[in-house]
Structure formats: C-alpha cells, structure tokens
Design a protein around this motif. Sequence first.
Motif, short mmCIF file in Angstrom:
data_model
loop_
_atom_site.label_atom_id
_atom_site.label_comp_id
_atom_site.label_asym_id
_atom_site.label_seq_id
_atom_site.Cartn_x
_atom_site.Cartn_y
_atom_site.Cartn_z
N ALA A 20 0.83 -1.20 0.00
CA ALA A 20 0.00 0.00 0.00
C ALA A 20 0.87 1.25 0.00
O ALA A 20 0.57 2.23 -0.70
N ARG A 21 1.94 1.21 0.76
CA ARG A 21 2.84 2.37 0.80
C ARG A 21 3.53 2.57 -0.55
O ARG A 21 3.67 3.70 -1.03
N LEU A 22 3.95 1.48 -1.17
CA LEU A 22 4.58 1.60 -2.49
C LEU A 22 3.57 2.08 -3.52
O LEU A 22 3.88 2.93 -4.36
N ALA A 23 2.36 1.56 -3.46
CA ALA A 23 1.33 1.97 -4.41
C ALA A 23 1.03 3.47 -4.30
O ALA A 23 0.70 4.12 -5.30
N ALA A 24 1.14 4.02 -3.08
CA ALA A 24 0.89 5.45 -2.89
C ALA A 24 1.90 6.31 -3.64
O ALA A 24 1.60 7.46 -3.99
N ALA A 25 3.08 5.74 -3.90
CA ALA A 25 4.09 6.46 -4.68
C ALA A 25 3.80 6.40 -6.18
O ALA A 25 4.48 7.05 -6.97
N ALA A 26 2.81 5.59 -6.55
CA ALA A 26 2.32 5.47 -7.94
C ALA A 26 3.39 5.13 -8.96
O ALA A 26 3.47 5.76 -10.01
N PHE A 34 1.38 -6.86 -3.86
CA PHE A 34 1.50 -5.82 -4.88
C PHE A 34 0.31 -5.84 -5.83
O PHE A 34 -0.26 -4.81 -6.18
N ALA A 35 -0.06 -7.05 -6.27
CA ALA A 35 -1.18 -7.17 -7.20
C ALA A 35 -2.48 -6.69 -6.56
O ALA A 35 -3.28 -5.99 -7.19
N ARG A 36 -2.70 -7.05 -5.31
CA ARG A 36 -3.91 -6.61 -4.62
C ARG A 36 -3.94 -5.11 -4.39
O ARG A 36 -5.01 -4.51 -4.24
N ALA A 37 -2.76 -4.49 -4.34
CA ALA A 37 -2.68 -3.04 -4.16
C ALA A 37 -2.87 -2.30 -5.48
O ALA A 37 -2.83 -1.07 -5.51
N GLY A 38 -3.08 -3.06 -6.55
CA GLY A 38 -3.31 -2.44 -7.85
C GLY A 38 -2.07 -2.18 -8.66
O GLY A 38 -2.13 -1.51 -9.70
N LEU A 39 -0.93 -2.72 -8.24
CA LEU A 39 0.32 -2.52 -8.96
C LEU A 39 0.50 -3.59 -10.04
O LEU A 39 0.12 -4.75 -9.86
N THR A 40 1.07 -3.19 -11.15
CA THR A 40 1.49 -4.16 -12.17
C THR A 40 2.79 -4.77 -11.69
O THR A 40 3.80 -4.08 -11.53
N ALA A 41 2.76 -6.08 -11.42
CA ALA A 41 3.89 -6.71 -10.74
C ALA A 41 4.45 -7.88 -11.53
O ALA A 41 3.72 -8.63 -12.18
N ALA A 42 5.77 -8.02 -11.45
CA ALA A 42 6.47 -9.16 -12.04
C ALA A 42 7.51 -9.63 -11.05
O ALA A 42 7.99 -8.85 -10.21
N GLY A 43 7.86 -10.91 -11.12
CA GLY A 43 8.84 -11.45 -10.20
C GLY A 43 9.81 -12.39 -10.88
O GLY A 43 9.47 -13.01 -11.89
N VAL A 44 11.02 -12.48 -10.33
CA VAL A 44 12.01 -13.44 -10.82
C VAL A 44 12.61 -14.16 -9.62
O VAL A 44 12.63 -13.64 -8.51
N ASP A 45 13.08 -15.37 -9.88
CA ASP A 45 13.78 -16.15 -8.86
C ASP A 45 14.68 -17.14 -9.57
O ASP A 45 14.37 -17.60 -10.68
N LEU A 46 15.78 -17.48 -8.91
CA LEU A 46 16.71 -18.45 -9.49
C LEU A 46 16.18 -19.87 -9.41
O LEU A 46 16.58 -20.74 -10.20
N ASP A 47 15.28 -20.14 -8.47
CA ASP A 47 14.80 -21.50 -8.22
C ASP A 47 13.55 -21.78 -9.05
O ASP A 47 12.50 -21.16 -8.85
N PRO A 48 13.60 -22.73 -10.01
CA PRO A 48 12.44 -23.04 -10.85
C PRO A 48 11.23 -23.50 -10.05
O PRO A 48 10.09 -23.23 -10.43
N VAL A 49 11.44 -24.21 -8.94
CA VAL A 49 10.32 -24.66 -8.12
C VAL A 49 9.61 -23.46 -7.50
O VAL A 49 8.38 -23.37 -7.49
N ARG A 50 10.39 -22.52 -6.98
CA ARG A 50 9.77 -21.32 -6.37
C ARG A 50 9.01 -20.52 -7.42
O ARG A 50 7.94 -19.98 -7.13
N ALA A 62 9.54 0.63 -10.08
CA ALA A 62 10.13 0.41 -8.76
C ALA A 62 10.65 -1.02 -8.68
O ALA A 62 10.22 -1.90 -9.43
N VAL A 63 11.57 -1.23 -7.76
CA VAL A 63 12.18 -2.54 -7.55
C VAL A 63 11.98 -2.94 -6.09
O VAL A 63 12.14 -2.11 -5.19
N PHE A 64 11.63 -4.20 -5.88
CA PHE A 64 11.59 -4.76 -4.53
C PHE A 64 12.53 -5.95 -4.48
O PHE A 64 12.59 -6.74 -5.43
N ALA A 65 13.26 -6.08 -3.38
CA ALA A 65 14.16 -7.23 -3.22
C ALA A 65 14.10 -7.72 -1.78
O ALA A 65 13.97 -6.93 -0.84
N ASP A 66 14.20 -9.02 -1.65
CA ASP A 66 14.23 -9.67 -0.34
C ASP A 66 15.38 -10.66 -0.36
O ASP A 66 15.20 -11.84 -0.63
N PRO A 67 16.62 -10.18 -0.11
CA PRO A 67 17.78 -11.07 -0.21
C PRO A 67 17.68 -12.26 0.73
O PRO A 67 17.24 -12.12 1.89
#
Length: 394
Positions: A94-100, A118-134, A166-171
């Motif tokens: 919600a906070r990120l969506a407020a930044a539009a 992100f999707a529920r907040a109305g943002l167009t979202a995409a994700g990547v991960d190295l793990d095919p299962v994830r 915008a970019v989001f990361a969770d190392p």
Amino acid sequence: MDLEAFRWLLGDDGQRLLARAEEEYAAAEGDPVRAVAAVRRLEPDGDRTAAALTQAGLRARAVEKFGDDAWVMYFTPDALEQATRSRVATHRAARLAAAAPASVVDLGCGLGGDLIAFARAGLTAAGVDLDPVRVAVAEANLAALGLAGAVQVADATQLDVSGFGAVFADPARRGGRGRVFDAEGWTPPWSFVRSLLTRAAVVKVAPGIPHDLVPDGVEAEWVSEGGEVKEAALWSSYLATCARRATVIGRGGLATLTEEDDPYVGEPRPVRPLGRFLFEPDGAVIRAGLVTAVAAGVHGGLVDEHIAYVTGDEAFRSPFARGYEVLETLPYRERPLRAALHARGVGRLTIKKRGVDVVPEQLRKRLDLRGENEATLVLTRIAGDGAALLVRPL
C-alpha cells in the motif's frame, strides 16, 4: 519437492490427492506418519504422496502468516520461512502503491507473497527467482488467488530493471549452514542491494541491521506485528519520507512513529526518577532508536540512559508501548526477593527483564514460588542500579 511432482500436483489427479492428504493430515492431528498410509492407498507413487502431504502440512503452518489464503496456496519449507507475513506485505504494498510507480519487479520473489500484496494493491507486478520450483509455486499462488502477475526464472543480478517503475528485493539470508549474518553473504549480496537503492527501490532486510549500514538518504523502517519485530525495510531516497520509522501492526490496525515525533533528537536523553507507571516500548520502536519519542508521548522519561524502559506519572495507552502500573519496589537481591514474593503469596510469576544478566526461567525455578496469586516482575536498572519492580499491566 521436485518440479515434476509439483506440476503433477496442480493437475486434476494431484488436486484430488492433495484434498485427501489435507483430510488425512487433519484427522491425524498433523502427524504425517499416521496420514501417509491412507494417502498412499490413493496414490502409491512416493514422490507424489510426499508432495501432497508436504503441502498439507505447510498449508496448516502457513495460516499464521497468510490467514485463510494459505488453504489454497502452495509452499516450500524454506520459502515459507522467508516469506513476508501478509499484513506486513499489505502495508508495504500500500505504501509503495501510494508512490504510484508504473510497475514493480520483485527480485527473488520466492513463493510470491509480496507479489500477491503488490497485485492486490493495484500494482502491475512481475517477479524473478533463481529456483524453478519457487517460480512455479509463485505462478500457482497468483493463479489460485485470481491475481495477475508475471514470474520467470532469472538471475536478479543480471536483470535489466530499467523498464520498471520500482524494484523490490528480499535477499536470502540463509545458506547451507544456517542464517548468514554478513550482509555481503546474502543472495544477492549487500553490494547489489546498495546499487538498487540508487533508484526507486525498497529492500527487505533483517531487523538486526546496524544503523550505520543504512546508506545516507535511505529510510529504514522497522515493522512489528502482534508485538514481535518481523523485519526491516530500506526505502531508497526516491521513496523515503524520513530517516527512521517504527511501524506497529496490531489488532487495532497500524500506527507509525518517526524521528519527527521525537523532540529529543540531538538532545540529551531524558532520564528521570521512577514514576507511578512504567512503559515497555515495542521492539520496532527500540530498533528504530525512537524510545525517547515514546517518552515524549507519555510525558515521561527513561529510567536509565542505557535502558529502553520509560517511566511517567500518568497512565497512557499507546500502540508503541505496553504500560504497567508500578505497585511496589521489591528487593533486587535474590534471597530477599524470594522472601518478599512468598510473603505476598505469589505462585505464578511473569518475569520481564532488560539490561540485567538474568535468565527468567532459571530465576523462576530458584524462587520456588507456591502461592495462589499471580504477579508480574520487572528486573532492570534504574540510574545504573539493579531494581525489581512489582507491576500490574494496564
């Protein structure tokens, strides 16, 4: 769980097996050993049976983080452990969506918990991960909840993110040997995280991150839910609104505190004698270094310059601290303390401590209390000296 078994689980036969696994898992009260025989009568393949029973168990565990959504979602054990709790992810989205921003990319999306928010907040979202299962799990979770979003296998450090708003990361902060405390050992490493923070980005980090590791101009936000600090998030200068923030999510909703609420920034810490009330700041407040903001809010001060307890003469209810009425000051030394508690008929004792070398469980055993009354004891330092306070929660 391997990718082939997971994809089979998403088909009609797999869904029937998963439904049966959940029934048997519940009937066996969460014991997979008791449930496995009944599930194998429906599907003898060991990998498929294990995948179904694993999902049944993980869904039950995930309810704490994801609520009722967990019963239609998919998980892996490590991805569930790292996943953001849904209320925390909802706040951040919600906070990120407020930044539009036009869109957001999640680098290391795991099972897709933040993508869902992100999707529920109305943002167009995409994700990547190295793990095919994830990646497959994240895709399945978006589909199960009827949400839009693209997910693919990719190395976040090699991805061109210039097309995203915008970019989001969770190392990842765990390796083969457990938790990784050196930020350069995260995946992706701290050097990559710093590069992200030069653009519109927010990065989830461990709540123990040192203040001096936060780059200039970046906001550090510590978030707690239900009284427990869950994470910290770094908001780049493009999204920051302060330097330090404590966000508390509780039953009553969400409350936030920043250095702008602290009149003691740059001033001596306000230490005063013990008053009628004691306040225990929330962990997010302590991590953010905003204990003196709580002191200002309750018209009080600290009991000790180095201790995160606040005292005052008025009763306050605050989302940022738990309040106690101070009933008595008891002897700090163990033998007279035991005698004082026995004299008051205390048999059930909650021990809270801060700034003293005490193990509550061990002390409680040594006190050998057998009375009928219940009490709360605070062990701390006041003006540098040990103190034992009998208190009553407000």
